[in-house]
Scaffold this motif. Structure first.
Motif, mmCIF file in Angstrom:
data_model
loop_
_atom_site.group_PDB
_atom_site.id
_atom_site.type_symbol
_atom_site.label_atom_id
_atom_site.label_comp_id
_atom_site.label_asym_id
_atom_site.label_seq_id
_atom_site.Cartn_x
_atom_site.Cartn_y
_atom_site.Cartn_z
ATOM 1 N N GLY A 179 -6.601 -1.173 3.232
ATOM 2 C CA GLY A 179 -5.965 -2.307 3.902
ATOM 3 C C GLY A 179 -6.982 -3.139 4.654
ATOM 4 N N PHE B 25 0.833 -1.207 0.000
ATOM 5 C CA PHE B 25 0.000 0.000 0.000
ATOM 6 C C PHE B 25 0.875 1.267 0.000
ATOM 7 N N MET C 80 -4.506 -5.034 -3.233
ATOM 8 C CA MET C 80 -3.876 -6.282 -2.812
ATOM 9 C C MET C 80 -2.507 -6.368 -3.479
ATOM 10 N N ALA C 81 -1.570 -6.971 -2.770
ATOM 11 C CA ALA C 81 -0.214 -7.065 -3.310
ATOM 12 C C ALA C 81 -0.186 -7.921 -4.578
ATOM 13 N N VAL D 296 -5.999 -2.826 -7.732
ATOM 14 C CA VAL D 296 -6.179 -1.745 -6.756
ATOM 15 C C VAL D 296 -7.372 -0.900 -7.202
ATOM 16 N N VAL E 74 -9.132 3.123 -0.599
ATOM 17 C CA VAL E 74 -8.356 2.274 -1.494
ATOM 18 C C VAL E 74 -8.474 0.823 -1.034
HETATM 19 O O1 DBH Z 1 -4.090 -4.418 1.980
HETATM 20 C C1 DBH Z 1 -3.390 -4.331 0.959
HETATM 21 O O2 DBH Z 1 -2.631 -5.226 0.597
HETATM 22 C C2 DBH Z 1 -3.459 -3.059 0.151
HETATM 23 C C3 DBH Z 1 -4.313 -2.031 0.538
HETATM 24 C C4 DBH Z 1 -4.374 -0.854 -0.212
HETATM 25 C C5 DBH Z 1 -2.684 -2.910 -0.987
HETATM 26 O O3 DBH Z 1 -1.842 -3.913 -1.380
HETATM 27 C C6 DBH Z 1 -2.743 -1.725 -1.749
HETATM 28 C C7 DBH Z 1 -3.593 -0.695 -1.342
HETATM 29 O O4 DBH Z 1 -1.972 -1.611 -2.856
#
Ligand code: DBH
Ligand code: AMP
Length: 550
Positions: free
Chosen positions: A314, A243, A339-340, A344, A336
């Motif tokens: 998150g 993030f 996820m990794a 997004v 936002v």
């Molecule tokens: O929670 C996450 O992994 C996350 C949250 C907001 C994330 O990877 C991201 C934005 O890019």
């Protein structure tokens, strides 16, 4: 398919499409920094107020990355080698990752909270050539951790320490004269790094990201979040997390030629003076911190008026809390949901306030394919709640060295099963309604139930364990471990189970917040442990305790 045994790549037809549409620009991180440094060498890139305080220009960061890249090469670290990077929010983080990007070595982004068990796994599983740490941070001595890991992972050749190296190698001793030409420099379609997944399995999974795909997520985010060269991004969350790294994060800010300000801690006493002093325009927080900030803003003597955008994500941000952001902080809230692994979603800065406070946004890219499906993978219409599947120009096609897991985590045609349960509105915004994956989201810190269950099961008195979420007013969720003891085992206290897990060398956020002993688990119709019933039971207990307090 452009497939290696390590990481499933994008099928050729998709890669061509993403390039033709201009999403993949054919840039690499190494060249990107060089271009910015040549365009404006004297602009400030990184502000690190810790210690004596450092302000690195783009020119200086570029030169440092070059010198460190040459030093890494001289230490035998080269293209494709993995390097576990575990640094707090210090300037060296950027020097190290850009040096690695330049030579095509792959940073593995560990978090400062990770401990022996996680770090050993990252080093052993990735067959890492090196591990980069700080000496002491927040009272914890990472050099001792490194010594233990090194003894257990013989393949780990180097430990580099930012600060006092102890028995290891000082990072400051590594840089040498830059090499004229980097041998076999990475290409845009090649891997740039391995990011971590919050996961839902026994061990954390590694996420292979390419220069092309990640850089698209950066400039795509910059456009949506209004980041340009006049922006000042405050990195308050741990820099290695996806993030603050990319949404739009420090790397987005550097892509834009903007300024990055590093906060050692995200608390208002550290962050507010930095906002005032540096004229911070944008930052990102997880929901519990956003609550703390909105409360602290009412009483702060610091001028926060430079702040234009607060990203919150998150974990799910409650509508109630979301409504308080603009009045308290005088800035636009941007939710936002990312996820990794890739996808997004952002609310847009000009979305109506109702959408900003009630949804988790919509995808960055027109090429992001989002499906909301029922349990049989049938597509559902807008307004109905189901599983989120996604595929697109910056979403991975598989985890690194995990073919078995990939077989179920992705559909046959390459959609990632996010494990999130969502609803899509008529406007195309997503609302996160829940989660199907077996994970606890502790205010943005993800805990895989199975991972913790495995650790508890190693306790000699434990017969079985089931870890579930319990509601929490501050974090949203905390972890509760239900434990069945072995027949005839002497009674065990819950504190002993927590201590046992902690002593297995895990990040503190993974230690169960609560342990409940039972003689058996409730079962589902076909005899599986009913986590649904366990969650309901602990939620009822928490609610009853809260009612008793009133
Ligand atoms: O929670 C996450 O992994 C996350 C949250 C907001 C994330 O990877 C991201 C934005 O890019
Ligand atoms: P990870 O895969 O570890 O990067 O974690 C990503 C997960 O965090 C997502 O799949 C969601 O479960 C959760 N998440 C991230 N942002 C949000 C948000 N704004 N609201 C709800 N859940 C979120």
């Amino acid at each position: 398919m452009t497939e290696t045994t390590d990481a499933p790549g994008y099928p050729a037809e998709f890669a061509e499409r993403y390039r033709a549409a201009g999403y993949w620009r054919g840039e690499t991180f190494g060249q990107m920094l060089r271009d910015r440094a040549q365009a404006h060498p004297d602009r400030i890139a990184i502000v690190d107020p810790s210690g004596e305080g450092r302000r690195w220009t783009y020119g200086e960061l570029d030169l440092r990355a070059d010198r460190l890249a040459a030093g890494f090469l001289a230490h035998g670290i080269g293209k494709g080698d993995r390097v576990v990077v575990q640094l707090p929010n210090v300037a060296e983080f950027f020097e190290v990752v850009f040096a690695l990007f330049r030579i095509g070595a792959l940073p593995v982004f560990a978090l400062p909270a990770h401990r022996e068990t996680e770090i050993r796994h990252f080093c052993a599983f990735t067959e890492a050539a090196a591990y980069v740490i700080a000496d002491v941070s927040e009272g914890y001595d990472y050099r001792e951790l490194a010594s233990k890991v090194r003894a257990e992972v013989p393949g780990l050749k180097h430990v580099f320490v930012a600060g006092d190296p102890g028995e290891h190698t000082a990072l400051a001793a590594v840089p040498t004269e830059p090499v004229a030409v980097i041998p076999d420099a990475p290409a845009p379609h090649e891997l740039a790094f391995l990011q971590l997944s919050g996961g839902s399995t026994g061990v954390p999974k590694l996420i292979p990201r390419t220069h092309d795909d990640y850089i698209y997520s950066l400039w795509g985010s910059n456009e949506i979040c209004g980041v340009d060269e006049d922006s000042v991004y405050l990195c308050a969350l741990p820099a290695a997390h996806n993030f603050p790294l990319s949404s739009p994060g420090t790397l987005g800010a550097l892509y834009a030629g903007a300024r990055v300000v590093l906060a050692r801690r995200p608390s208002p006493d550290v962050a507010f003076p930095l906002i005032a002093a540096e004229g911070v325009t944008i930052t990102g927080l997880v929901p519990p911190l956003a609550l703390v900030w909105t409360e602290a803003a009412a009483e702060t003597p610091y001028d926060l008026s430079s702040l234009q955008v607060l990203l919150v994500g998150g974990a799910k941000f409650s509508e109630e809390a979301a409504r308080r952001v603009r009045p308290a902080l005088g800035c636009t809230l941007q939710q936002v949901f990312g996820m990794a692994e890739g996808l997004v979603n952002y609310t847009r800065l000009d979305d109506p306030e109702e959408i900003i406070v009630t949804t988790q946004g919509r995808p960055i890219s027109p090429a992001d394919e989002v499906r909301v499906v029922d349990d049989e993978d049938n597509d559902l219409p807008a307004g109905e709640t189901g599983h989120l599947l996604t595929r697109g120009p910056y979403t991975i096609r598989g985890y690194w060295r995990a073919p078995e897991h990939n077989a179920t985590a992705f559909t046959a045609d390459g959609f990632y099963r996010t494990g999130d349960v969502v609803r899509r509105t008529e406007t195309g915004h997503l609302v996160v309604e829940g989660r199907a994956k077996d994970q606890i989201n502790r205010g943005g810190e993800k805990v895989a139930a199975e991972e913790i269950e495995n650790h508890i099961l190693a306790h000699p008195a434990v017969h079985d364990a089931a870890v579930v979420s319990m509601p929490d007013a501050y974090l949203g969720e905390r972890t509760c471990a239900y434990v069945v003891l072995r027949e005839g085992a002497a009674p065990v206290k819950s504190i002993a189970i927590k201590k046992f897990v902690r002593e297995r060398g895990l990040a503190a956020f993974k230690v169960p917040d609560r342990v409940e002993f039972v003689t058996e688990f409730p079962q589902t119709g076909i005899g599986k442990v009913s986590k649904k019933d366990l969650r309901a039971a602990i939620a009822a207990q928490v609610a009853a305790a809260a009612a008793a307090q009133r």
